[in-house]
Design a protein around this motif. Sequence first.
Motif, PDB file in Angstrom:
ATOM      1  N   ALA A  61     -64.925 -20.105 -38.828  1.00  0.00           N
ATOM      2  CA  ALA A  61     -65.061 -21.271 -39.977  1.00  0.00           C
ATOM      3  C   ALA A  61     -64.863 -22.300 -39.554  1.00  0.00           C
ATOM      4  N   GLU A  62     -63.464 -22.197 -38.970  1.00  0.00           N
ATOM      5  CA  GLU A  62     -62.717 -23.915 -39.034  1.00  0.00           C
ATOM      6  C   GLU A  62     -63.118 -24.312 -37.266  1.00  0.00           C
ATOM      7  N   GLU A  63     -63.392 -23.183 -37.100  1.00  0.00           N
ATOM      8  CA  GLU A  63     -64.290 -23.363 -35.468  1.00  0.00           C
ATOM      9  C   GLU A  63     -65.446 -24.334 -35.547  1.00  0.00           C
ATOM     10  N   ARG A  64     -65.978 -23.919 -36.973  1.00  0.00           N
ATOM     11  CA  ARG A  64     -67.632 -24.400 -36.785  1.00  0.00           C
ATOM     12  C   ARG A  64     -67.934 -25.563 -37.806  1.00  0.00           C
ATOM     13  N   GLY A  65     -66.212 -26.016 -37.739  1.00  0.00           N
ATOM     14  CA  GLY A  65     -66.036 -27.688 -38.393  1.00  0.00           C
ATOM     15  C   GLY A  65     -65.401 -27.426 -39.965  1.00  0.00           C
ATOM     16  N   ALA A  66     -65.166 -26.169 -40.118  1.00  0.00           N
ATOM     17  CA  ALA A  66     -64.593 -26.252 -41.886  1.00  0.00           C
ATOM     18  C   ALA A  66     -63.303 -26.603 -41.759  1.00  0.00           C
ATOM     19  N   THR A  67     -62.730 -27.255 -43.225  1.00  0.00           N
ATOM     20  CA  THR A  67     -61.446 -27.304 -43.403  1.00  0.00           C
ATOM     21  C   THR A  67     -60.464 -26.838 -44.102  1.00  0.00           C
ATOM     22  N   VAL A  68     -59.540 -26.101 -43.441  1.00  0.00           N
ATOM     23  CA  VAL A  68     -58.717 -25.164 -44.586  1.00  0.00           C
ATOM     24  C   VAL A  68     -57.337 -25.978 -44.864  1.00  0.00           C
ATOM     25  N   ILE A  69     -57.100 -25.694 -46.201  1.00  0.00           N
ATOM     26  CA  ILE A  69     -56.041 -26.586 -46.778  1.00  0.00           C
ATOM     27  C   ILE A  69     -55.195 -25.422 -47.846  1.00  0.00           C
ATOM     28  N   ASP A  70     -54.170 -25.315 -47.037  1.00  0.00           N
ATOM     29  CA  ASP A  70     -53.115 -23.882 -47.717  1.00  0.00           C
ATOM     30  C   ASP A  70     -51.825 -24.749 -48.538  1.00  0.00           C
ATOM     31  N   ARG A  71     -51.284 -23.789 -49.110  1.00  0.00           N
ATOM     32  CA  ARG A  71     -50.443 -24.060 -49.992  1.00  0.00           C
ATOM     33  C   ARG A  71     -50.923 -25.228 -51.031  1.00  0.00           C
ATOM     34  N   ALA A  72     -52.487 -24.894 -50.784  1.00  0.00           N
ATOM     35  CA  ALA A  72     -52.579 -25.669 -52.375  1.00  0.00           C
ATOM     36  C   ALA A  72     -53.356 -25.357 -53.656  1.00  0.00           C
ATOM     37  N   PRO A  73     -52.439 -24.727 -54.454  1.00  0.00           N
ATOM     38  CA  PRO A  73     -53.226 -24.344 -55.402  1.00  0.00           C
ATOM     39  C   PRO A  73     -54.192 -24.483 -56.461  1.00  0.00           C
ATOM     40  N   VAL A  74     -55.060 -24.652 -56.598  1.00  0.00           N
ATOM     41  CA  VAL A  74     -56.278 -25.077 -57.194  1.00  0.00           C
ATOM     42  C   VAL A  74     -55.900 -24.765 -59.029  1.00  0.00           C
ATOM     43  N   GLU A  75     -55.610 -25.639 -59.304  1.00  0.00           N
ATOM     44  CA  GLU A  75     -55.099 -26.058 -61.069  1.00  0.00           C
ATOM     45  C   GLU A  75     -56.277 -26.189 -62.225  1.00  0.00           C
ATOM     46  N   ARG A  76     -56.930 -26.896 -61.697  1.00  0.00           N
ATOM     47  CA  ARG A  76     -58.041 -27.188 -62.505  1.00  0.00           C
ATOM     48  C   ARG A  76     -59.337 -27.161 -61.979  1.00  0.00           C
ATOM     49  N   LEU A  77     -60.286 -27.071 -62.396  1.00  0.00           N
ATOM     50  CA  LEU A  77     -61.608 -27.147 -61.507  1.00  0.00           C
ATOM     51  C   LEU A  77     -62.552 -29.024 -63.019  1.00  0.00           C
ATOM     52  N   GLU A  78     -62.858 -29.513 -61.889  1.00  0.00           N
ATOM     53  CA  GLU A  78     -62.940 -30.497 -63.668  1.00  0.00           C
ATOM     54  C   GLU A  78     -64.663 -30.442 -63.629  1.00  0.00           C
ATOM     55  N   HIS A  79     -65.696 -30.398 -64.529  1.00  0.00           N
ATOM     56  CA  HIS A  79     -67.008 -30.682 -64.634  1.00  0.00           C
ATOM     57  C   HIS A  79     -67.740 -32.178 -65.707  1.00  0.00           C
ATOM     58  N   ASP A  80     -69.033 -32.529 -64.905  1.00  0.00           N
ATOM     59  CA  ASP A  80     -69.439 -33.565 -65.933  1.00  0.00           C
ATOM     60  C   ASP A  80     -69.747 -32.963 -66.812  1.00  0.00           C
ATOM     61  N   GLY A  81     -70.937 -34.018 -67.273  1.00  0.00           N
ATOM     62  CA  GLY A  81     -71.608 -33.836 -68.630  1.00  0.00           C
ATOM     63  C   GLY A  81     -72.990 -33.195 -68.910  1.00  0.00           C
ATOM     64  N   ASP A  82     -73.440 -32.954 -67.005  1.00  0.00           N
ATOM     65  CA  ASP A  82     -74.847 -32.319 -66.676  1.00  0.00           C
ATOM     66  C   ASP A  82     -74.457 -31.632 -66.677  1.00  0.00           C
ATOM     67  N   ASP A  83     -72.790 -29.899 -67.388  1.00  0.00           N
ATOM     68  CA  ASP A  83     -72.397 -28.946 -66.702  1.00  0.00           C
ATOM     69  C   ASP A  83     -72.283 -28.737 -64.962  1.00  0.00           C
ATOM     70  N   ARG A  84     -71.886 -29.368 -64.469  1.00  0.00           N
ATOM     71  CA  ARG A  84     -71.615 -29.097 -62.933  1.00  0.00           C
ATOM     72  C   ARG A  84     -70.339 -30.120 -63.053  1.00  0.00           C
ATOM     73  N   VAL A  85     -69.629 -28.789 -62.186  1.00  0.00           N
ATOM     74  CA  VAL A  85     -68.433 -28.713 -61.507  1.00  0.00           C
ATOM     75  C   VAL A  85     -68.171 -30.064 -60.513  1.00  0.00           C
ATOM     76  N   THR A  86     -67.067 -30.805 -60.698  1.00  0.00           N
ATOM     77  CA  THR A  86     -67.137 -32.404 -59.814  1.00  0.00           C
ATOM     78  C   THR A  86     -66.008 -32.379 -59.154  1.00  0.00           C
ATOM     79  N   ALA A  87     -64.662 -31.189 -59.506  1.00  0.00           N
ATOM     80  CA  ALA A  87     -64.429 -31.117 -58.680  1.00  0.00           C
ATOM     81  C   ALA A  87     -62.905 -29.956 -58.852  1.00  0.00           C
TER      82      ALA A  87
END
Lengths: 186, 547
Positions: B243-269
């Motif tokens: 995936a990285e060879e095809r352009g993806a970016t990997v960020i290690d040691r990066a625990p996701v602590e929460r997902l944020e959302h908007d008022g339209d029921d979509r995850v934003t970050a």
Amino acid sequence: MELTRRDAAAALAALGASGGVALGARVAADRSRDGDPGEDPEADGTASDDETVRETLTAVASVVYPSDLAGVDAFVETFLAGRLDDSAHAAGVRETVAELNHLANSWHGAPVADLDAADRDRLLREVGADAADEDPDGTTAERVRYYVVNELLLALYASPTGGELVGIENPQGHPGGAESYQRGPP
Amino acid sequence: MSGAGLAGDERSDVDAIDRTPVPDADVCVVGAGPAGALVADRLAGDRDVVILDAGPRFDPADRLARQERAIRPSYGRPDVWDVGGERDAHESAGDRYYPLNHARVKGVGGSTLHWQGMVMRLHEDDFNSGSERGVGPDWPIDYADLRPYYAAAERELGVAGASDNPYAPPREEPHPMPPFEPSYSDSLFAEACESLGIDMHSVPNARNSEPYEGRSPCVGYGTCQPVCPSGAKYDATVHVERAEERGATVIDRAPVERLEHDGDDRVTAAVYATPDGERHRQTADAFVVAAGGVETPRLLLLSASDRYPDGLANGSGHVGEFFMDHLFAGAGGTLDEPTRQNHVGFYTSACDQFYDEADESRAPFKLEFFNYAGPSPVESALSGDDWGDPLRDRLRSEYGNHVAMGGLVEQRPDADSRVTLAGDRTDDRGNPVPRIEWTVGDRALDTIERANEIQVSILEELGADVEWVAGPDATGPAYHHMGTTRMSDDPDRGVVDADCRTHDLGNCWIASSSVFPTSGAMNPTLTIAALALRVADGVEARLSRGT
């Protein structure tokens, strides 16, 4: 049964040789930077030089290896030639050998390599390395078990000849191919 | 060489790496295990993909040192891949202790770094357990829906197998590689099984029986579980790197602590931490949570908000519920002849004959014929209080004539078996740790007894002295975390829909065994991989439509 340099090379292939893990060198370098630049563990007696390590481990091997093995000295020397690099593990070996020789001098009046086989065996048991569980960060007994006794036993029994000695020519840790498991007993 | 004690310390790399968010990402994948890796690989190239993983990127050069850890008694299983500490703190409650940190690896590659690499398809009835067996819900998809993805997953992972299993579900093409030949001990078992009318067959391995896509064939290190130094055993670094060879970016040691959302029921970050103590927000058009059966529900629960006070995607209230694992059933003993064990760390023959006899009282189960029964001499040598000739003699007497069988049993889904957030214990970043309440019902325990009966009958027919039986009292988990964000067409009964998209948030998918409504008794990773490829197609279709 004879240990060969091929066995030593095989043990290194199983356990890793110098340069195989650059990380080790980094950690050792970090440790060195963190310490007093004036410190020299060999000069202050807290670590043995590599010739002393070879002499000591060869002497210990004559006790912890089976008596019907030939070629032990060359096996140990070849193994250590790959193993004694600038890693923290190698530093642990050098430091523990120094500690063991200090005890040998105190209790038996001579370093390990100059003791007869019975006294070497007695020394290891007096240290407690026979009953101790290995631990690189533990007591003297646990470190002697880890860096000296088990270092040697691991090299032997992960090698083809060491494995064959106890009935398995492709022991765990040795990349002896994916055919031996299919074969019946010789 | 560095010894075993040195592996896993990539501290000098930590500060040199840019771990800031990728601007204008199309897809954010949480977790670089097999599911996340396959999703990322499938989407990279056409999409800007970023993968966040809580653990490190392990140095492949350390694998021999990790193998040494696996052999040396000073190290426990979690030590091999640096699991543990406050980062991985957890609580275990419920009927049975759950050894979570023995059961997972955090880092690029995920738990495929320590898995055994057995890759079977679920059976057709596994997708219809409710209607066919009277247990649990049916999946909202059938075997036929997943069948092409199973074939694709076998190609992606590289599976060595044969079509000699009369009990396996139908397949459309041969496995990508020929199977591993049966072991010598398989030939001993075969005679006993033939006498008893029990069928043996080959078993698919995600392990190269020949060179495959630039990776080595198996060279017989014999330490597959927990580490394969040769790379012959598939692990998800294969697809992360591609995936990285095809352009993806990997960020290690990066625990996701929460997902944020908007008022339209979509995850934003996805809000993640980095080793320097900073917090970052990775925005994207689509999010794929692929953090396994424990961390996935934990992340959703940690993401509770005013709009979703019970946790994100938890309108059903089922996030974290129905935690399942496979139960181990086993038996072993000794023969009066050599059995040639511990040359390799995988098995080559199995028996699925009894699998589809499952009903309301009997769970599906499979049987395995081990190639690694009894002590490994090199491991045994490091633990005794002897050396010299006595040690040699002990090793000779211990090794050589052991035989053993294993088996996996399905666990019925139970809402009281669950993952929640601990009330007052937090991890190294101050977030509540996962609390696992693992309960096992009578159906599974009774089935373990049934599996034991068959195992003991085979061993006795073989002429073995049966020396141990792992029955209902001694069973343990197979380290397959499943069920905690179950799949259902009904938003009230499941967390994700048939496409593994969360019912509550239109741009959030889950790729994990956490979506399994029932578990079957087959090792889950091939199904995880098939579902991940299907998720990738779903994400791509949604992104293409701009929805």
